[in-house]
Enzyme design. Sequence first.
Site, PDB file in Angstrom:
ATOM      1  N   GLU A  17     -21.879  18.978 -18.805  1.00 18.93           N
ATOM      2  CA  GLU A  17     -20.614  18.428 -19.296  1.00 18.93           C
ATOM      3  C   GLU A  17     -20.833  17.246 -20.243  1.00 18.93           C
ATOM      4  O   GLU A  17     -19.920  16.434 -20.455  1.00 18.93           O
ATOM      5  CB  GLU A  17     -19.747  18.004 -18.116  1.00 18.93           C
ATOM      6  CG  GLU A  17     -19.337  19.155 -17.211  1.00 18.93           C
ATOM      7  CD  GLU A  17     -18.451  18.706 -16.067  1.00 18.93           C
ATOM      8  OE1 GLU A  17     -17.258  18.472 -16.306  1.00 18.93           O
ATOM      9  OE2 GLU A  17     -18.966  18.592 -14.936  1.00 18.93           O
ATOM     10  N   SER A 184     -15.367  21.301 -15.529  1.00 16.31           N
ATOM     11  CA  SER A 184     -15.033  21.825 -16.856  1.00 16.31           C
ATOM     12  C   SER A 184     -15.136  23.342 -16.936  1.00 16.31           C
ATOM     13  O   SER A 184     -15.307  23.900 -18.021  1.00 16.31           O
ATOM     14  CB  SER A 184     -15.924  21.186 -17.937  1.00 16.31           C
ATOM     15  OG  SER A 184     -15.712  19.806 -18.005  1.00 16.31           O
ATOM     16  N   TYR A 257     -10.498  23.241 -23.618  1.00 24.93           N
ATOM     17  CA  TYR A 257     -10.877  22.282 -24.655  1.00 24.93           C
ATOM     18  C   TYR A 257     -10.587  22.741 -26.077  1.00 24.93           C
ATOM     19  O   TYR A 257     -10.852  21.999 -27.018  1.00 24.93           O
ATOM     20  CB  TYR A 257     -12.358  21.920 -24.498  1.00 24.93           C
ATOM     21  CG  TYR A 257     -12.635  21.265 -23.166  1.00 24.93           C
ATOM     22  CD1 TYR A 257     -12.115  20.010 -22.871  1.00 24.93           C
ATOM     23  CD2 TYR A 257     -13.364  21.916 -22.174  1.00 24.93           C
ATOM     24  CE1 TYR A 257     -12.333  19.415 -21.642  1.00 24.93           C
ATOM     25  CE2 TYR A 257     -13.600  21.321 -20.934  1.00 24.93           C
ATOM     26  CZ  TYR A 257     -13.075  20.078 -20.683  1.00 24.93           C
ATOM     27  OH  TYR A 257     -13.293  19.483 -19.461  1.00 24.93           O
ATOM     28  N   ARG A 296      -8.127  13.062 -10.072  1.00 29.22           N
ATOM     29  CA  ARG A 296      -7.171  14.123 -10.386  1.00 29.22           C
ATOM     30  C   ARG A 296      -7.363  15.217  -9.344  1.00 29.22           C
ATOM     31  O   ARG A 296      -8.489  15.664  -9.116  1.00 29.22           O
ATOM     32  CB  ARG A 296      -7.410  14.690 -11.778  1.00 29.22           C
ATOM     33  CG  ARG A 296      -6.252  15.564 -12.292  1.00 29.22           C
ATOM     34  CD  ARG A 296      -6.618  16.359 -13.526  1.00 29.22           C
ATOM     35  NE  ARG A 296      -7.526  17.446 -13.193  1.00 29.22           N
ATOM     36  CZ  ARG A 296      -8.746  17.589 -13.713  1.00 29.22           C
ATOM     37  NH1 ARG A 296      -9.219  16.700 -14.572  1.00 29.22           N
ATOM     38  NH2 ARG A 296      -9.502  18.606 -13.354  1.00 29.22           N
ATOM     39  N   ASP A 298      -6.395  19.029  -8.125  1.00 35.19           N
ATOM     40  CA  ASP A 298      -5.934  20.293  -8.682  1.00 35.19           C
ATOM     41  C   ASP A 298      -5.496  21.240  -7.568  1.00 35.19           C
ATOM     42  O   ASP A 298      -6.177  21.357  -6.534  1.00 35.19           O
ATOM     43  CB  ASP A 298      -7.043  20.952  -9.502  1.00 35.19           C
ATOM     44  CG  ASP A 298      -7.522  20.072 -10.648  1.00 35.19           C
ATOM     45  OD1 ASP A 298      -6.824  19.084 -10.981  1.00 35.19           O
ATOM     46  OD2 ASP A 298      -8.590  20.358 -11.213  1.00 35.19           O
ATOM     47  N   GLU A 312      -9.583  21.446  -5.977  1.00 35.15           N
ATOM     48  CA  GLU A 312     -10.672  20.473  -6.014  1.00 35.15           C
ATOM     49  C   GLU A 312     -10.120  19.098  -6.343  1.00 35.15           C
ATOM     50  O   GLU A 312      -8.971  18.946  -6.755  1.00 35.15           O
ATOM     51  CB  GLU A 312     -11.732  20.869  -7.046  1.00 35.15           C
ATOM     52  CG  GLU A 312     -11.228  20.907  -8.476  1.00 35.15           C
ATOM     53  CD  GLU A 312     -12.300  21.337  -9.458  1.00 35.15           C
ATOM     54  OE1 GLU A 312     -13.285  21.961  -9.032  1.00 35.15           O
ATOM     55  OE2 GLU A 312     -12.153  21.034 -10.655  1.00 35.15           O
ATOM     56  N   ASN A 314     -11.255  15.606  -8.597  1.00 38.33           N
ATOM     57  CA  ASN A 314     -12.150  15.096  -9.643  1.00 38.33           C
ATOM     58  C   ASN A 314     -12.105  13.574  -9.632  1.00 38.33           C
ATOM     59  O   ASN A 314     -11.076  12.981  -9.981  1.00 38.33           O
ATOM     60  CB  ASN A 314     -11.714  15.618 -11.009  1.00 38.33           C
ATOM     61  CG  ASN A 314     -11.862  17.114 -11.132  1.00 38.33           C
ATOM     62  OD1 ASN A 314     -12.887  17.617 -11.560  1.00 38.33           O
ATOM     63  ND2 ASN A 314     -10.831  17.850 -10.733  1.00 38.33           N
ATOM     64  N   GLY A 318     -11.106  13.821 -16.832  1.00 30.03           N
ATOM     65  CA  GLY A 318     -11.254  13.712 -18.272  1.00 30.03           C
ATOM     66  C   GLY A 318     -10.390  12.608 -18.861  1.00 30.03           C
ATOM     67  O   GLY A 318      -9.272  12.356 -18.403  1.00 30.03           O
TER      68      GLY A 318
END
Length: 366
Positions: A17, A184, A257, A296, A298, A312, A314, A318
């Site tokens: 990443e 990612s 992305y 974050r 999800d 998950e 994070n 990002g």
Amino acid sequence: MTGRRRLLLIFGGRSAEHEISLASAAGVAGAADPAKGQILFLHIGTDGAWSLLGRPEDPPDRGVPVALSQALGDPTLLEVGSDNRHPFDVAFPLIHGPFGEDGTIQGLLEFLGVPYVGSGVSASAIGMDKSLAKTVFRAAGVPVVDHVLLRWEDHERDSGGVAKRLDQANLSPPLFVKPVSLGSSIGIARVEEERELLPALSEAFRFDEKVLIERAVSGREIECAILGNTVGSEPPAASPLAEIRPRGGWYDYQRKYNSGMTDILIPADLPKKAEQEIQTLSLRAFGAIGGDGMARVDFFFDEKKGSIYVNEINTVPGFTTTSVYPRLWEAAGLSYGALIDRLIALAFERHQARGRYVAPANRPSR
């Protein structure tokens, strides 16, 4: 901390990443208020080399080789081969994936007494390891998707045993195959038929020694941002929600992305009860791993069944100009620049709180 502060952005890193981390660093650099203080840009190359750059976009070979001072409580970058010193007040690790988001860089900073943004060693390690995080979530009453864990050594000895493991877990295609410690969507594959499983496993094992096989949930993808410290002056807060709607497929690397390949709806159009439950589960997941600063979380929301699952967490989300985490807080009324200021304040708060505890070697004798 009041007045101007010197912020060290740590980005790049050795994981797959790497490029996303560069974009996150550029996002933070562009949003931070220069009147609030200086930013130092520490690039870590894919080879592990440390370079002090003028800005995140600069080629690493234009940077100055540096090392972190090994003196306890001396947050300073030292130029290699010279006496030049670059002191800073707080670090902001923006390395996504292994060797940065997994507690490794946090452990180094913790060992040297350097204040830093985000979760500590254990929370970072748990959040990075999807299998371990699911175990912790289940123990905390947070629902997760059915899955099995495979280790490379076991798979090499008995690749035919996968079918038996899946049968025992009552899992069949469609499935997702994921490296345990990566983000990612790198190394992830959706398996529609059994013949696709072994190639997907081979790809996932390129990135990790542990791989998850998960049941594919038919539902909506929802994300929630968390801001705050587990132990602090204010309890952590949950943001409004975002819905991720990839066009023409699942939310893979390209759809994450590349502009125009995914629609992100903020706020998500959800029933109030589901919205509140997702926010509550986000805070519970954050507390279960002992998170600090930011995360974050999800989710999958199966609207037909009324089921919600945490996919998950994070701990270093990002921070690109299009990333969901800062956009969610902007929707809550906190600008990107104000978000950075808040994260830095939380870093100092956490550092000060941990400083209350005396190391065993320094405890007074009885």
